[in-house]
Design a protein around this motif. Structure first.
Motif, PDB file in Angstrom:
ATOM      1  N   HIS A  92       0.846  -1.202   0.000  1.00 36.81           N
ATOM      2  CA  HIS A  92       0.000   0.000   0.000  1.00 36.81           C
ATOM      3  C   HIS A  92       0.883   1.253   0.000  1.00 36.81           C
ATOM      4  O   HIS A  92       2.035   1.209   0.454  1.00 36.81           O
ATOM      5  N   CYS A 148       0.451   5.655   0.768  1.00 31.39           N
ATOM      6  CA  CYS A 148      -0.390   6.773   1.213  1.00 31.39           C
ATOM      7  C   CYS A 148       0.120   8.072   0.568  1.00 31.39           C
ATOM      8  O   CYS A 148       1.285   8.457   0.756  1.00 31.39           O
ATOM      9  N   HIS A 194      -1.699   2.332  10.259  1.00 34.82           N
ATOM     10  CA  HIS A 194      -1.838   3.634   9.613  1.00 34.82           C
ATOM     11  C   HIS A 194      -3.306   4.019   9.462  1.00 34.82           C
ATOM     12  O   HIS A 194      -3.714   5.170   9.733  1.00 34.82           O
ATOM     13  N   ASN A 195      -4.143   3.091   9.044  1.00 34.48           N
ATOM     14  CA  ASN A 195      -5.554   3.401   8.795  1.00 34.48           C
ATOM     15  C   ASN A 195      -6.311   3.752  10.068  1.00 34.48           C
ATOM     16  O   ASN A 195      -7.291   4.500  10.028  1.00 34.48           O
ATOM     17  N   HIS A 242      -6.927   9.610   5.146  1.00 32.33           N
ATOM     18  CA  HIS A 242      -5.870   9.569   4.131  1.00 32.33           C
ATOM     19  C   HIS A 242      -6.270   8.629   2.997  1.00 32.33           C
ATOM     20  O   HIS A 242      -6.979   7.641   3.203  1.00 32.33           O
ATOM     21  N   VAL A 257      -5.332   5.850   0.612  1.00 33.03           N
ATOM     22  CA  VAL A 257      -4.356   4.750   0.559  1.00 33.03           C
ATOM     23  C   VAL A 257      -4.591   3.960  -0.732  1.00 33.03           C
ATOM     24  O   VAL A 257      -5.708   3.514  -1.015  1.00 33.03           O
TER      25      VAL A 257
END
Length: 571
Positions: free
Chosen positions: A35, A37, A52-53, A59, A61
């Motif tokens: 992935h 970002c 991160h999510n 954001h 991705v």
């Protein structure tokens, strides 16, 4: 624990990825990114993207489907130029001898003796014009397409397997239902046949009982009449006497007819290959009446084409305190009740053994007792032979556990082996086979072979009397004849050395024991092919001289020049 395990796996991976996870790299790990970002301009592996999510829900991705939109990672060149074996070192050299990219450590350790070490900048000059380099994008695209197609094929295969499994399970269940229907019909038919046979047997038993009751009452009435007329004069007594004699005669005839059937019985033998032929069979097996008649052997428990195997053995002491020599068992046969009769050549005696192979009686005979043959009921014959002096056949009856010699026959030819069939006696004389009546009258010389001294040793006859088996001791052969004396087969084998004993069961199994090779063999019903070597010296078979197959105990009883009788269990 799980985190450490994951880290060790990732640290041990030296693959060069086109995009590496940014967070893993900060921890010194080498993990491929899945992935990207746009806001963070960082790359994430499958594990790190979830973290991160959670932190940055707004954001954007991108996954591998939009890899073309990913920004080139800073330091990618550094990653590509890193040595796989020595990650802290840059790739500066190439070994022409091994066609490998190398760092200075690689050269120092593994390529010190190589003659073609070049500096990469020198080799890389003009790379953009190299035809192979210019075809590289197309080749990579092609191989990636192949990889993608292979992955899709595997997915389709997986789906197809699952569908096939479902279809096969349905088919298997349908087959099972059909088999169940067939089995139900077979079971019903078999039970109906069984019930019919039982009903027939019970009807015969009922008739026998009714006849017994009637004769019993009639004899009682006659005796009551005679006793009531005892004082009335002689004429009534005479009449009663004559009628009573007639009734006794009738009763005796009825009892004799009844006594031919010792036991009413039914046997069941399942069809061979029933699992493979269920749909073509109407019953589970073949039902046959198995009434046991006097002077007839028991029906074999094994099919005709059955190939036996041994399953261990035991030895039973058959010596007696009166024996002066080691036993030499030359003949063996079994009685209908399970007793065994053996001839002891060295001690010149015939011994009766019970079902546990214990000596329960004996009778002495002149020199020398050889083969023993069962001729019906509880009667056997014993060959008694001394070259040039005695050539006799002794008839011995077994009554209440005692051996009683009833008569004997004398011959002009030697008397070594004996067999009985069709009210005739078959006598071997070492080189010829003769047929005699039960009274000792010569019918004919059936076969002769003068090529050696022991060409016609012992003999066995098939249950139908059409086939005769002869052991040719001198020439290491098993000879098969028809009942006219014509030679049908000559069998030889590396395990058939000095064959001596031969036995044919009522079901058609043929066995041979061999004196020199210390073996017991099973041969096909035609005497042409060895089916199995059932036993050797390691199984206790040493210098066998006589043997018998006992269907009662499923065993081979072997006689040797030894005080013990060898009993081999077969299955």
């Amino acid at each position: 624990m799980a985190s450490n395990f994951k880290s060790s796996i990732q640290r041990g991976c030296d693959f060069i990825h086109d995009f590496a996870c940014s967070l893993c790299e900060e921890d010194g790990l080498n993990t491929e990114a899945q992935h990207f970002c746009n806001q963070c301009t960082k790359y994430y592996c499958v594990n790190c993207v979830s973290t991160h999510n959670k932190l940055y829900k707004r954001h954007t991705v991108l996954d591998r489907k939009d890899v073309k939109k990913w920004a080139a990672p800073p330091g990618m060149v550094d990653v590509l130029e890193r040595c796989d074996r020595h990650p802290g070192e840059a790739l500066k050299l190439v070994c022409g001898d091994h066609d490998q990219l190398c760092c200075h450590v690689c050269v120092a350790v593994d390529h010190r003796h190589c003659s073609s070490i070049q500096h990469i900048p020198d080799v890389a000059k003009g790379i953009r014009k190299d035809p192979e380099f210019r075809q590289l994008p197309k080749r990579v695209l092609f191989i990636r397409k192949q990889i993608e197609d292979m992955e899709n094929d595997r997915k389709k295969s997986s789906s197809s397997l699952r569908k096939a499994r479902t279809a096969f399970v349905d088919e298997i269940k349908a087959i099972r239902r059909k088999i169940n229907d067939i089995l139900d019909k077979m079971e019903k038919t078999t039970v109906q046949e069984l019930d019919g046979l039982v009903a027939d047997q019970e009807m015969s038993i009922k008739k026998d009982m009714e006849s017994c009751t009637q004769m019993h009452e009639e004899l009682k009435s006659l005796m009551d009449y005679i006793q009531s007329k005892d004082s009335s004069g002689e004429p009534p007594l005479y009449i009663g006497f004559r009628k009573c004699k007639e009734k006794i005669k009738q009763a005796t005839e009825i009892l004799q007819n009844m006594s031919t059937v010792v036991k009413y019985d039914i046997t069941f033998r399942k069809h061979n290959g029933i699992e493979d032929n269920l749909s073509s069979m109407k019953t589970f097996g073949e039902l046959n009446e198995s009434n046991v008649y006097c002077k007839q052997p028991l029906i074999s428990l094994f099919p005709r084409d059955y190939v036996f195997a041994t399953g261990g053995y035991k030895e039973y002491n058959v010596s007696m305190s009166s024996d002066k020599h080691t036993c030499a068992i030359e003949g063996i046969c079994e009685l209908p009740g399970g007793e065994v009769v053996i001839s002891d050549y060295h001690n010149m005696t015939v011994k009766l053994l019970d079902q546990e192979y214990r000596v329960v009686d004996h009778c002495d005979v002149p020199k020398y007792p050889l083969d023993v043959c069962h001729i019906g009921g509880n009667e056997v014959v014993v060959c008694v032979n001394k070259f040039g002096v005695r050539r006799e056949l002794h008839f011995i009856n077994i009554t209440k556990g005692k051996l009683v010699t009833t008569r004997k026959l004398s011959f002009t030819n030697n008397c070594y082996g004996a067999a009985y069939h069709g009210n005739n006696l078959y006598i071997s004389s070492y080189t010829a086979l003769y047929v005699y009546t039960m009274t000792g009258q010569l019918v004919k010389k059936l076969y002769e072979d003068k090529s050696g001294g022991y060409t016609v040793s012992k003999i066995a006859i098939s249950n139908d009397g059409k086939t005769i088996f002869i052991t040719n001791y001198s020439n290491d052969q098993l000879i098969t004849l028809d009942n006219l004396g014509n030679k049908l087969a000559i069998f030889t084998d590396s395990d058939l050395r000095k064959p001596i004993g031969v036995h044919a069961t009522t079901a058609g199994h043929v066995f041979v024991c061999c004196f020199e090779s210390d073996t017991v063999l099973q041969v096909d019903k035609d005497g042409k092919t060895k089916l199995a070597t059932l036993a050797r010296e390691q199984d206790g078979v040493y210098r066998p001289q006589a043997f018998f197959f006992s269907s009662r105990s499923s065993s081979l009883v072997v006689g040797r020049e030894k005080d013990t009788l060898l009993v081999l269990n077969v299955r």
